[in-house]
Design an enzyme around this catalytic site. Structure first.
Site, short mmCIF file in Angstrom:
data_model
loop_
_atom_site.label_atom_id
_atom_site.label_comp_id
_atom_site.label_asym_id
_atom_site.label_seq_id
_atom_site.Cartn_x
_atom_site.Cartn_y
_atom_site.Cartn_z
N GLU A 252 17.03 -16.64 -10.88
CA GLU A 252 16.32 -16.02 -11.11
C GLU A 252 15.91 -15.42 -12.18
OE1 GLU A 252 15.67 -12.87 -9.15
OE2 GLU A 252 15.76 -11.58 -10.20
N TRP B 122 -2.72 -2.42 -1.41
CA TRP B 122 -2.70 -4.26 -2.12
C TRP B 122 -3.49 -4.64 -0.58
CZ3 TRP B 122 -0.57 -8.30 0.16
CH2 TRP B 122 0.16 -9.83 -0.37
N CYS C 243 0.83 -1.19 0.29
CA CYS C 243 -0.13 -0.18 -0.04
C CYS C 243 0.84 1.27 0.10
CB CYS C 243 -1.00 -0.16 1.39
SG CYS C 243 -2.44 -1.11 1.18
N LYS D 160 12.02 -14.63 -12.47
CA LYS D 160 11.91 -12.69 -13.17
C LYS D 160 10.53 -13.12 -14.55
CE LYS D 160 13.09 -10.37 -11.98
NZ LYS D 160 13.70 -9.70 -10.79
N LYS E 291 5.48 -3.85 -4.77
CA LYS E 291 6.92 -2.99 -4.31
C LYS E 291 7.76 -4.35 -2.68
CE LYS E 291 10.67 -2.40 -6.90
NZ LYS E 291 10.99 -3.46 -7.55
N GLU F 63 7.55 -13.87 -13.20
CA GLU F 63 6.25 -12.61 -12.30
C GLU F 63 6.19 -11.60 -12.90
OE1 GLU F 63 8.23 -9.81 -9.62
OE2 GLU F 63 10.63 -11.21 -10.62
N ASN G 16 -1.20 1.71 5.94
CA ASN G 16 -0.97 0.20 5.33
C ASN G 16 0.39 -0.67 6.81
OD1 ASN G 16 1.07 -0.27 3.98
ND2 ASN G 16 3.06 0.84 4.36
N GLY G 17 -0.50 -1.80 6.01
CA GLY G 17 -0.09 -2.78 7.70
C GLY G 17 -0.83 -3.77 7.66
N ARG H 206 3.55 0.44 -5.32
CA ARG H 206 3.33 -0.07 -4.06
C ARG H 206 1.51 -1.52 -3.74
NH1 ARG H 206 6.96 1.88 0.04
NH2 ARG H 206 6.15 1.40 1.86
N HIS I 162 15.72 -36.37 -11.59
CA HIS I 162 14.80 -37.37 -10.53
C HIS I 162 13.64 -36.95 -10.43
CE1 HIS I 162 19.09 -38.58 -9.10
NE2 HIS I 162 19.76 -37.29 -9.59
C1 F6R Z 1 11.23 -10.06 -7.24
C2 F6R Z 1 11.28 -8.83 -6.74
C3 F6R Z 1 11.21 -9.40 -5.65
C4 F6R Z 1 12.26 -8.75 -4.40
C5 F6R Z 1 11.93 -8.97 -2.84
C6 F6R Z 1 12.75 -7.84 -1.62
O1 F6R Z 1 11.55 -9.39 -8.93
O2 F6R Z 1 11.34 -7.65 -6.90
O3 F6R Z 1 11.03 -10.81 -5.61
O4 F6R Z 1 13.46 -8.64 -4.24
O5 F6R Z 1 10.45 -9.37 -2.04
O6 F6R Z 1 12.26 -6.89 -1.15
P1 F6R Z 1 13.31 -5.80 -0.77
O7 F6R Z 1 14.61 -6.21 -2.05
O8 F6R Z 1 13.04 -4.64 -0.98
O9 F6R Z 1 13.53 -5.83 0.26
#
Ligand code: F6R
Length: 614
Positions: A487, A78, A2, A491, A609, A494, A102-103, A27, A510
């Protein structure tokens, strides 16, 4: 999660709020709303499901240009408690109180029965319950905002940053927080409260982090900070924003994700240069580490993070354990909190986080500190909670990362953990000066390689077109290539919503190889020469099951051309540094697949985010 913003000043509040919400939308973006006082001190609440762009016309309809407004607050959500609906969107109103949050409030159900709210609530949210409790306290405390907010914080359990307006106090917005982030700032154009700096960049270069033990009031004349216990006025500590307004805009790119992929060469350079001396050695003097005892008196390192940040840490751990010669363990933050991880005062705990606000990472940091570990954080956002809580913070200098999928934050985290571990190996006499000099030179040399890669994206577009038609995809690799694959897969899944798994190539047979069907895309990462022969046999195995093989391979590694359907070669590079070009290629694959599927690349569904809920 949020995003929240509050404003009081001379500008048109609706524009400030809507623009601020657009900046904070990364966010959370399933619904949004604002409430504003108009020039006659009448309150208006306008909210809607969907993104801020869909709220704008509703606000403009309710607020014709002839009606001005100079204070209000806004929220982009969110969903946690209660689904996505306009009833559940914030702000919530109860009596004289307007509230955004937010929370997560944990004791919402006890409060609901204690204050007999069953028949009053319009929404399914914990926030509306808090609004009713606060309205009750406001009446009880003779309409004193500070006393009623203080009492509220004594009753609620959970995490929050609240912005609050009272119907009879037009122009003033109050704020209080616990765990969830909040900053405030004042400038010639007015006073602001926001979840993070991105909303403030157009207005000011200085800001303050809201302390957990304060109540903040903003009004047209400025900001007042009160001690939460005594309600006496306190001083705010000011910090400077180092990001500029252009860095929070798309700069000619169609999406933030593509812009941020392109910013990687510069971001890596900005991150490593201040820590590398002219003769190629490493120091962290500017980060406040002059005495290296923190690196000498340890017998174990633990890296704790989530998602992409964890993958960055895992690359560093895999590469350096054999050089530093002490255990380097990696932990998912949400698991670390509930495990006995055998921490003591000889453990160095490194928390990695782009936002510096991820609640599981923050709680892990607090746990490690309580168990006497030494703590270092690697963080991108200045003044964030993780940065403030750790013994020592090393900032990555990536600038604001707006796209929800992390790209440049990952490569700068890897670059910084590489420097840190190389330095630790050096101060512990595991490597000598010539190793460090060669290492830092290799690190610099990756920058032009990335610049070149970014000029030649056509082949990757073709690969992406193929993958975009599939429901499933796989990444495979061995050794470090396996970690890079984790990774790459994250990517791709998501942003494209294609189910993607990363597998250690040797593990495939396996069980997982049963999933390979005619044409299943398998992206095979092959940059580690010492395991390349064994790895290429695993590629033969998937090819024999009719997979569509996309091979990412370093120039010079011999392979049988018939095993790949498409081959992406990366220029010759020391194996330890191939993480950087592989990251860029896999990010571009993810981007172009999402592009081909016409998805919302910067704001993938269900994500946000900054993950400030557990
Ligand atoms: C994926 C992504 C998330 C963040 C994770 C940690 O693209 O962005 O997996 O890496 O939520 O976020 P931070 O780095 O802000 O703690």
């Amino acid at each position: 999660m949020c995003g929240i913003i509050g404003y009081s000043g001379i500008l048109d509040a609706k524009d400030v709020l809507l623009d601020g919400l657009t900046s904070l939308e990364y966010r959370g973006y399933d619904s949004c709303g604002i409430c504003i006082f108009d020039e006659n001190n009448k309150f208006h609440i306008i909210k809607n499901i969907g993104k801020v762009e869909s709220l704008r016309p509703l606000v403009n309809k309710e607020f014709p240009p002839t009606l001005s407004s100079h204070s209000g607050m806004g929220h982009t959500r969110w969903a946690t408690h209660g689904g996505v609906s306009s009833e559940n969107a914030h702000p919530h109103k109860a009596g004289k109180v307007f509230l955004i949050h937010n929370g997560i409030i944990e004791n919402y159900s006890e409060l609901k029965s204690q204050y007999k709210l069953d028949n009053k609530l319009q929404s399914e949210t914990d926030t509306e319950i808090v609004a009713y409790v606060l309205d009750y306290l406001y009446n009880k405390q003779n309409f004193d905002p500070l006393k009623s907010i203080r009492e509220l914080t004594q009753l609620i359990v959970g995490t929050y940053s609240f912005l609050i307006c009272f119907e009879d106090k037009p122009g003033s917005i109050y704020a209080v927080r616990k765990v969830s982030p909040l900053v405030c700032a004042t400038s010639l154009s007015g006073s602001f409260l926001a979840s993070d700096l991105t909303a403030l960049i157009p207005y000011t270069k200085t800001f303050s982090v809201v302390d957990e033990n304060t109540i903040i009031e903003i009004n047209p004349t400025g900001i007042i900070s009160y001690d939460l216990n005594t309600l006496q006025k306190t001083e705010l500590k000011q910090e400077t924003i180092t990001w500029d307004i252009d860095s929070a805009k798309k700069g000619g790119f169609e999406h933030f994700m593509m812009k941020e992929i392109h910013e990687q060469p510069t971001a890596i350079d900005n991150t490593i240069r201040p820590r590398i001396t002219n003769d190629g050695l490493i120091n962290f003097f500017d980060d406040g580490i002059e005495d290296n005892s923190i690196f000498k008196n340890i017998n174990k390192i633990q890296i704790v993070a989530c998602g992409t940040a964890l993958h960055a840490g895992t690359v560093g751990a895999r590469l350096f354990q054999s050089k530093i010669l002490i255990p380097i363990e990696t932990y998912i933050a949400s698991e670390y909190r509930y495990q006995n991880t055998l921490v003591d005062d000889k453990t160095l705990v490194i928390i990695i986080s782009q936002s510096g606000e991820t609640v599981d990472s923050l709680s892990s940091l607090k746990k490690a500190k309580a168990e006497n570990a030494k703590t270092i954080s690697i963080v991108n956002v200045k003044g964030s909670s993780i940065a403030r809580e750790s013994d020592c913070v090393l900032y990555t200098h990536a600038g604001p990362e707006i796209a929800v999928a992390s790209t440049k934050a990952y490569t700068v985290q890897v670059a910084l953990i590489y420097l840190l571990f190389c330095h630790i190996a050096f101060v512990r006499d595991r490597v000598d000066e010539s190793f460090v000099k060669k290492f830092t030179k290799n690190l610099y040399d990756t920058i032009p390689i990335l610049q070149n890669l970014l000029q030649n994206k056509n082949q990757i577009k073709q690969v992406a077109k193929y993958i975009s038609k599939s429901n499933d995809a796989f990444y495979i690799g061995r050794s470090l290539d396996y970690v890079f694959s984790l990774e790459g897969a994250l990517k791709l899944k998501e942003v494209s919503y294609i189910h993607t798994e990363a597998y250690a190539a040797g593990e495939l047979k396996h069980g997982t190889i049963a999933l390979i069907e005619d044409g299943t895309p398998v992206i095979c990462v092959c940059t580690q020469k010492d395991v390349s022969k064994k790895f290429l046999s695993n590629v033969e195995e998937v090819k024999a099951r009719n997979a569509f093989v996309i091979l990412i391979i370093t120039e010079g590694i011999e392979y049988n051309k018939s095993i790949s359907d498409i081959c992406i070669t990366i220029p010759k590079i020391n194996d330890d540094f191939s993480v950087f070009p592989v990251a860029v290629i896999t990010q571009l694959i993810a981007y172009y697949v999402a592009y081909a599927k016409k998805l919302d690349i910067d704001k993938p569904r269900n994500l946000a985010k900054s993950v400030t809920v557990e």
